[in-house]
Design a protein around this motif. Structure first.
Motif, PDB file in Angstrom:
ATOM      1  N   GLN A 188       0.825  -1.210   0.000  1.00  0.00           N
ATOM      2  CA  GLN A 188       0.000   0.000   0.000  1.00  0.00           C
ATOM      3  C   GLN A 188       0.858   1.259   0.000  1.00  0.00           C
ATOM      4  N   LEU A 189       1.964   1.194   0.744  1.00  0.00           N
ATOM      5  CA  LEU A 189       2.862   2.353   0.751  1.00  0.00           C
ATOM      6  C   LEU A 189       3.390   2.617  -0.642  1.00  0.00           C
ATOM      7  N   GLY A 190       3.596   1.530  -1.365  1.00  0.00           N
ATOM      8  CA  GLY A 190       4.047   1.647  -2.752  1.00  0.00           C
ATOM      9  C   GLY A 190       3.003   2.339  -3.616  1.00  0.00           C
ATOM     10  N   LEU A 191       1.741   2.203  -3.187  1.00  0.00           N
ATOM     11  CA  LEU A 191       0.654   2.843  -3.934  1.00  0.00           C
ATOM     12  C   LEU A 191       0.293   4.199  -3.342  1.00  0.00           C
ATOM     13  N   ASP A 192       1.200   4.714  -2.489  1.00  0.00           N
ATOM     14  CA  ASP A 192       0.994   6.014  -1.865  1.00  0.00           C
ATOM     15  C   ASP A 192      -0.183   6.052  -0.898  1.00  0.00           C
ATOM     16  N   VAL A 193      -0.470   4.905  -0.293  1.00  0.00           N
ATOM     17  CA  VAL A 193      -1.514   4.878   0.726  1.00  0.00           C
ATOM     18  C   VAL A 193      -0.825   4.911   2.078  1.00  0.00           C
ATOM     19  N   THR A 194      -1.230   5.807   2.937  1.00  0.00           N
ATOM     20  CA  THR A 194      -0.546   5.893   4.225  1.00  0.00           C
ATOM     21  C   THR A 194      -0.908   4.710   5.101  1.00  0.00           C
ATOM     22  N   ILE A 195      -0.115   4.533   6.135  1.00  0.00           N
ATOM     23  CA  ILE A 195      -0.331   3.397   7.020  1.00  0.00           C
ATOM     24  C   ILE A 195      -1.695   3.495   7.698  1.00  0.00           C
ATOM     25  N   ALA A 196      -2.031   4.706   8.116  1.00  0.00           N
ATOM     26  CA  ALA A 196      -3.320   4.884   8.790  1.00  0.00           C
ATOM     27  C   ALA A 196      -4.464   4.486   7.860  1.00  0.00           C
ATOM     28  N   GLU A 197      -4.378   4.901   6.611  1.00  0.00           N
ATOM     29  CA  GLU A 197      -5.429   4.554   5.645  1.00  0.00           C
ATOM     30  C   GLU A 197      -5.503   3.054   5.421  1.00  0.00           C
ATOM     31  N   ASP A 203      -9.013  -5.172   7.703  1.00  0.00           N
ATOM     32  CA  ASP A 203      -9.301  -5.630   9.061  1.00  0.00           C
ATOM     33  C   ASP A 203      -8.263  -6.628   9.558  1.00  0.00           C
ATOM     34  N   VAL A 204      -7.049  -6.513   9.080  1.00  0.00           N
ATOM     35  CA  VAL A 204      -6.023  -7.454   9.549  1.00  0.00           C
ATOM     36  C   VAL A 204      -5.193  -6.870  10.687  1.00  0.00           C
ATOM     37  N   PHE A 205      -5.476  -5.622  11.062  1.00  0.00           N
ATOM     38  CA  PHE A 205      -4.642  -5.010  12.095  1.00  0.00           C
ATOM     39  C   PHE A 205      -5.299  -5.083  13.461  1.00  0.00           C
ATOM     40  N   GLY A 206      -4.519  -5.377  14.443  1.00  0.00           N
ATOM     41  CA  GLY A 206      -5.037  -5.465  15.794  1.00  0.00           C
ATOM     42  C   GLY A 206      -4.680  -4.218  16.568  1.00  0.00           C
ATOM     43  N   ASP A 207      -4.437  -4.410  17.864  1.00  0.00           N
ATOM     44  CA  ASP A 207      -4.180  -3.255  18.719  1.00  0.00           C
ATOM     45  C   ASP A 207      -2.839  -2.598  18.428  1.00  0.00           C
ATOM     46  N   PHE A 208      -1.820  -3.420  18.222  1.00  0.00           N
ATOM     47  CA  PHE A 208      -0.532  -2.816  17.906  1.00  0.00           C
ATOM     48  C   PHE A 208       0.208  -3.535  16.786  1.00  0.00           C
ATOM     49  N   LEU A 254       8.555   8.557  14.546  1.00  0.00           N
ATOM     50  CA  LEU A 254       8.401   9.913  15.055  1.00  0.00           C
ATOM     51  C   LEU A 254       8.621  10.939  13.953  1.00  0.00           C
ATOM     52  N   MET A 255       9.480  10.590  13.008  1.00  0.00           N
ATOM     53  CA  MET A 255       9.737  11.511  11.908  1.00  0.00           C
ATOM     54  C   MET A 255       8.549  11.575  10.957  1.00  0.00           C
ATOM     55  N   ASP A 256       7.950  10.412  10.672  1.00  0.00           N
ATOM     56  CA  ASP A 256       6.905  10.386   9.657  1.00  0.00           C
ATOM     57  C   ASP A 256       6.000   9.177   9.914  1.00  0.00           C
ATOM     58  N   ALA A 257       4.967   9.398  10.701  1.00  0.00           N
ATOM     59  CA  ALA A 257       4.108   8.294  11.106  1.00  0.00           C
ATOM     60  C   ALA A 257       3.237   7.770   9.975  1.00  0.00           C
ATOM     61  N   ASP A 258       3.100   8.561   8.926  1.00  0.00           N
ATOM     62  CA  ASP A 258       2.272   8.112   7.812  1.00  0.00           C
ATOM     63  C   ASP A 258       2.950   7.022   6.994  1.00  0.00           C
TER      64      ASP A 258
END
Lengths: 345, 543
Positions: A188-197, A203-208, A254-258
Motif C-alpha cells: 500500500q505504501l508503494g501505492l501512496d496509501v498511508t499506514i493509517a489509511e 481488518d487485519v490489524f489489531g491493537d498494535f 516519530l519523523m513520519d508516522a504516515d
C-alpha cells in the motif's frame, strides 16, 4: 579390581543438548496453539511435514556421512529446525514447499557443512530463504486471521488443501488468502496509501500489530523469556535485536508516522519475536561472546528494519539472520572479554 | 562490614557436606604400614636420612630437604623402615615414585620434642621460616607449595594476609571441621604467619554455608584479642575458594596474569596450613598428620585425623566402604580431584578428601557422558568461567591443534576449575582438552628451547671457526707484511732464499728411485729370485 580413572571434573550438571532443544520446543507450544487458534490446522500440518522430512534427511545423511545415528538423531536439534521452518511457511501452502524447505535446510544448510555444531548458517533460515526466493508467491500468501474459523475449514479440508491443492467447495484461493500485515503495508505504501489509511481499510490489524500476529508474538515472547530464565538462551541477542528494531522504528515513526510503522507494529508483526528469541539465538550460527551477541542482535534488528522498509521483501528476519551469521566469526574475534588478571583496556 | 566483590561466572553445586560433618573428628587407626613419598611438595624430593632396617620414632626426620624448594619428611609414628623403593603414589597417571615404607609398631613412641613451647614473638621472621621449613609444612589446601617460601617477603611488601577457609568443592569438609574444632590454633597460626610476613592486616574467609565454623573462628579471634584480623563470610559459589577468585572477592583486586598474589601485596594460605604452623611453632610438632574427609559410597562419611602415609584402602575400610565393589576413588574434590588407579596409594600432605564411588552406590556421582556431542557454541561455558575465558573458542582451536590460537585466547589463564566442563550440554571433556593443549605447548617449548640451544651452539661453532680462520689469515698477513716490509732484514731474506735454492737443487739431484736395488750382489739377486719363485708357487697352489 580395576578402577575407573576418568579425568576431572567428576560430576556433571544435569544438562544435555537434547534437554536444551526439548525446552526450546516446549517454549514454542503456546505459540503453536495460538497460531492454530488464528490460522487453523495449517501450522500443525506443516510441522508434521517438516519434522518427518527433516528426520528422514537427518537419518539418511548421518548414514551417508557414517556418523553414529542414535546420539545425533536424538539430540533434538533437527526438530527445532523443522518446527521453526514450519512457522515460516504459510498455512495451507502446498506440501512440497515444506518438504523442499526442510530437506534443503537439513541437507545443504546443516549436513554439508558438517552437521550439528558446524553449520555457519541457521539451517531453518537457509531452508526458508531458499523457499522465499524460489517461490515468492506461495511463500507470501497467508490466510487472513479468523477466516479459518469463520469458514470452518476443518482438519480434513486443510489436509486436502495442503496435499491436493483442492479448496473447500465454493472457495477460490484468492478469496481466502491475504497478505500479511507487513506485506500489506509495504504494498500500500508503494501505492501512496498511508499506514493509517491501510489500517482503516483492512481488518487485519489489531491493537498494535496484526490481528493474530500480535498474540502469537506475545506467546513467543513469553516462551522466550522462559528460555532465558531457564538459561537455555542468553538475554543478549533478543534484547539487542528487539531493542535496536524498536529504536530504529521509533526514530522513523516519530519523523513520519504516515509512512513508517510504529515500533510496536514492527515488534509484533511478522517474525520479529520468533526471530529474536528462537531463530537468532541458534547458538551454533550466532556470535558467542557476550559483547559479540549484542552486536549480532543489533545487526539483525537493523538489517530487518532496512529490508522491511526499503528492501524488496515484506519481512527481513531470515535475510538479516543469514547476513549476521556471516559476520559472527569476525564479531567473535573482536569481542573477546577481558580475561581475569589482564590489563583493562 | 567489608564490601565484597563478585567474580565472573562460577557454578552452584550440591554441597553434600552434611554427611561428613555430623560427627566429631576422630583419629584414624594406625595402619600396619605407612608409605611416605619423598616428594609431597612442589619442588625437589627430600633425601632419605634413614636406611632399611632403621628404627624410627614418631616425628623423627626420615628425609631431609633438598634445598630451599623442598621440605623434610617426618615419621608419622614409630616403627621400622622396611623399604626405600618406588611405590605407587597418588598421581593422575598412576605413576610410581620413591617412598620410605615403614612397618609401624603400634607403640606410637615420640621423639623428644626439640622446641619447648616457643613463643613466636621471640623468633625473628627468618627463624620462624626456618622452623616452618624444618617442620615439613606445605600448602595444605592442595597445591603443596612449601609454606616457608610463601612466608618470605623478598618479592614485595605484603599488605593483606588471607586465610582461606572457603572450601568450595562439594563433599570436602576437612577445613570446616578443622575450623570448628581447632579454631584457636588456626588463629594462632595466622598470627604467627603474620609475624613472619610482617603483614599489617589479615582476613579469614569462610563460605556462608559453614555457620558453625564461622562462629568458632569468630570466638577464637575474640579470644586472641587482636584488632588486625577480620573474619569475612563469602558467598557459597564454586570456585569461591580458588586463590585468585577469593582475592577478587575480598579485595576487588585481580592477580596479574602469570603473576602471583604477592605482586598485588596479598598472600593466601589455607586454614590447615595455619593449624600446622601453630602446632609446629608452639608445640614443636612437625607435619605428620592431617584432617581428611572420607565421603561417597561409604557406610559412615566422616572426617578423620589421618597419619600421612596411610594407605587409602585403610581409610575406606575404616569408614565402612567395601573394597571389592569400588568403581572409582577420587583424591580431592569432585571438581578438581583426580581418580586413583589403585587404593594402595598413601595419603599425602596435600590430600584433603577421599571420595568413594562404588558399583552398588546408593548415590552415584552424576558424571559426564562417555560420548560427547559436538560443541553447539551455546556459551554456557563462557558464562560459567570464573576467569572470563571463552572455553568454546579454546576448545575449537585445541581440537584443531591450533595451539598458538588457543594461546591467543589466553589458554594459560585457565585454572582448570572444571566449571565449563560441568555445565557443557554436549558433555565435552573440556578441561582435559586444555590440559592436553598446555602440555603439548610446554613440550613444544621444551623442544624449541633445545633446538634453539643446539642451533645457537652450531651458529657459535661456525662463527668461532670463521673467526679463527680470519685471525689466522690476519696473523699470516701481518707476518708476511712484516717480512716483506722489513728492509733491514734483506740479507737475511737473501740467505733464506739461497738456502731454499740449495735445498731444491739437492732435491732435484737426488734420485727418487729406491736406493737399495741397484747395487745388489749376485747372491742377493739370487735370493730375491728364489723368494719370487716360492711366492709364485704358493699362489698357484692356492688357486
Amino acid at each position: 579390581m580395576s578402577l575407573n580413572t576418568p579425568t576431572s571434573p567428576h560430576i556433571h550438571d544435569d544438562t544435555s543438548v537434547t534437554k536444551m532443544m526439548l525446552r526450546v520446543l516446549l517454549a514454542l507450544v503456546p505459540a503453536v496453539i495460538a497460531h492454530c487458534w488464528y490460522f487453523g490446522w495449517g501450522l500443525l500440518i506443516n510441522i508434521s511435514i517438516t519434522v518427518t522430512t527433516a528426520l528422514i534427511c537427518e537419518y539418511g545423511l548421518l548414514l551417508l556421512r557414517q556418523r553414529p545415528v542414535t546420539p545425533f538423531i536424538t539430540d533434538g536439534s533437527v526438530l527445532v529446525t523443522a518446527v521453526l521452518l514450519a512457522f515460516c511457511i504459510p498455512p495451507l501452502a502446498p506440501w512440497w514447499l515444506a518438504v523442499l524447505g526442510a530437506g534443503f535446510g537439513v541437507i545443504i544448510g546443516k549436513h554439508l557443512y558438517g552437521g550439528l555444531g558446524y553449520n555457519p548458517f541457521n539451517p531453518a533460515m537457509v531452508g526458508y530463504v531458499m523457499l522465499l526466493i524460489s517461490f515468492p508467491k506461495e511463500m507470501t500468501t497467508w490466510l487472513p486471521p479468523h477466516l479459518v474459523q469463520d469458514l470452518n475449514i476443518g482438519l480434513w479440508a486443510s489436509l486436502n488443501a495442503v496435499f491436493t491443492g483442492q479448496l473447500p467447495v465454493g472457495f477460490t484461493l484468492d478469496s481466502i488468502t491475504a497478505a500479511t500485515p507487513l506485506d500489506l503495508v509495504k504494498t500500500q505504501l508503494g501505492l501512496d496509501v498511508t499506514i493509517a489509511e491501510t489500517k482503516n481499510a483492512n481488518d487485519v490489524f489489531g491493537d498494535f500489530g496484526g490481528i493474530g500476529w500480535e498474540w502469537i508474538g506475545n506467546w513467543i515472547f513469553l516462551g522466550g523469556v522462559w528460555l532465558i530464565y531457564k538459561k537455555v538462551i542468553a538475554w543478549h541477542i533478543p534484547v539487542a535485536l528487539l531493542g535496536s528494531l524498536f529504536t530504529i522504528s521509533l526514530i522513523f515513526f516519530l519523523m513520519d508516522a504516515d509512512h513508517y510503522g510504529s515500533p510496536m507494529f514492527h515488534l509484533f508483526s511478522g517474525a520479529a519475536m520468533l526471530g529474536a528469541f528462537f531463530i537468532a539465538t541458534d547458538p551454533v550460527s550466532a556470535a558467542t561472546t557476550p559483547k559479540g551477541r549484542i552486536i549480532y542482535g543489533i545487526g539483525i534488528g537493523l538489517l530487518t528494519y532496512i529490508i522491511r522498509v526499503w528492501g524488496g521483501y515484506p519481512d527481513g528476519i531470515g535475510f538479516a539472520v543469514l547476513l549476521m551469521n556471516l559476520a559472527a566469526p569476525t564479531i567473535d574475534h573482536y569481542t573477546q572479554p577481558r580475561v581475569y588478571g589482564h590489563k583493562r583496556s | 562490614m567489608r564490601r565484597l566483590f563478585n567474580f565472573h561466572g562460577g557454578v552452584q553445586l550440591r554441597q553434600h557436606k552434611r554427611e561428613s560433618t555430623a560427627t566429631p573428628v576422630i583419629p584414624a587407626k594406625i595402619p600396619k604400614t605407612l608409605i611416605l613419598p619423598l616428594q609431597q611438595n612442589i619442588g625437589n624430593p627430600a633425601i632419605p636420612t634413614v636406611k632399611v632396617g632403621d628404627k624410627v620414632l614418631k616425628r623423627q626426620i626420615i628425609a631431609t630437604a633438598a634445598g630451599n624448594v623442598s621440605v623434610p619428611v617426618h615419621a608419622p609414628t614409630s616403627g621400622k623402615v622396611i623399604a626405600i623403593e618406588d611405590y605407587a603414589v597418588p598421581h593422575p597417571s598412576g605413576l610410581k615414585a620413591s617412598c620410605i615404607i615403614i612397618a609401624t609398631d603400634g607403640m606410637d613412641i615420640s621423639r623428644r620434642r626439640e622446641s619447648r613451647f616457643l613463643n613466636y614473638q621471640d623468633l625473628s621472621p627468618e627463624q620462624l621460616r626456618e622452623l616452618i621449613h624444618q617442620s615439613g609444612i606445605v600448602g595444605l589446601g592442595g597445591a603443596g607449595f612449601p609454606s616457608h617460601l610463601k612466608l618470605a617477603t623478598e618479592r614485595n611488601r605484603v599488605d593483606t594476609l588471607i586465610l582461606n577457609g572457603a572450601e568450595c568443592e562439594p563433599y570436602i569438609t576437612c577445613d570446616e571441621m578443622l575450623m570448628r574444632e581447632q579454631a584457636l590454633e588456626i588463629v594462632e597460626g595466622l598470627i604467627i604467619m603474620r609475624h613472619a610476613l610482617q603483614a599489617p592486616r589479615c582476613i579469614i574467609t569462610i563460605e556462608n554455608n559453614k555457620p558453625k565454623a564461622l562462629e568458632q573462628i569468630k570466638l577464637a579471634v575474640k579470644h586472641c584479642n587482636v584488632d588486625f584480623i577480620e573474619v569475612v563470610q563469602v558467598p557459597t559459589v564454586y570456585p569461591a575458594g580458588g586463590e585468585k577468585q577469593l582475592i577478587q572477592t575480598v579485595t576487588g583486586k585481580e592477580v596479574p596474569s602469570q603473576g602471583l598474589p604477592i605482586d598485588i601485596g596479598v598472600v593466601c594460605h589455607n586454614v590447615g596450613t595455619a593449624y600446622a604452623i601453630a602446632r609446629a611453632v608452639e608445640h614443636g610438632e612437625p607435619l605428620v598428620s592431617r584432617y581428611i574427609t572420607v565421603a561417597g559410597s561409604v557406610a559412615k562419611a566422616q572426617v578423620l585425623e589421618v597419619l600421612i602415609g596411610t594407605p587409602v584402602s585403610d581409610l575406606i575400610e575404616q569408614c565402612g566402604g567395601n573394597r571389592k565393589t569400588l568403581s572409582r576413588v577420587i583424591m580431592g574434590g569432585p571438581m578438581m580431584g583426580f581418580a586413583l588407579h589403585n587404593v594402595d596409594v598413601p595419603i599425602v600432605k596435600t590430600t584433603n578428601c577421599i571420595l568413594v564411588n562404588s558399583t552398588i552406590a546408593d548415590v552415584p556421582l552424576p558424571s559426564r557422558r562417555q560420548h560427547a556431542l559436538p560443541c553447539i557454541r551455546c556459551g554456557a561455558c563462557a558464562q560459567a568461567c570464573p576467569v572470563d575465558l571463552l572455553p568454546q573458542q579454546l576448545y575449537w582451536h585445541t581440537r584443531a591443534k591450533e595451539f598458538d590460537k588457543a594461546q591467543d585466547y589466553n589458554l594459560f589463564d585457565c585454572i582448570e576449575c572444571g566449571c565449563c566442563d560441568y555445565v557443557c550440554p554436549s558433555h565435552i571433556p573440556l578441561v582435559q582438552y586444555y590440559r592436553y593443549a598446555k602440555n603439548t605447548i610446554w613440550q613444544q617449548d621444551r623442544e624449541k628451547k633445545l633446538a634453539d640451544v643446539s642451533r645457537e651452539r652450531h651458529e657459535f661453532h661456525k662463527l668461532r671457526l670463521e673467526r679463527e680462520k680470519q685471525e689466522r689469515a690476519e696473523r699470516h698477513k701481518k707476518k708476511r707484511q712484516a717480512v716483506s716490509s722489513d728492509t733491514v732484514q734483506d740479507d737475511k731474506k737473501a740467505a733464506i732464499q739461497a738456502a731454499m735454492e740449495r735445498a731444491r737443487t739437492k732435491r732435484e739431484q737426488s734420485d727418487t728411485a729406491p736406493k737399495n736395488i741397484d747395487q745388489l750382489t749376485e747372491q742377493q739377486q739370487k735370493l730375491i729370485a728364489e723368494v719370487d719363485q716360492r711366492r709364485e708357487k704358493e699362489r698357484s697352489a692356492e688357486t
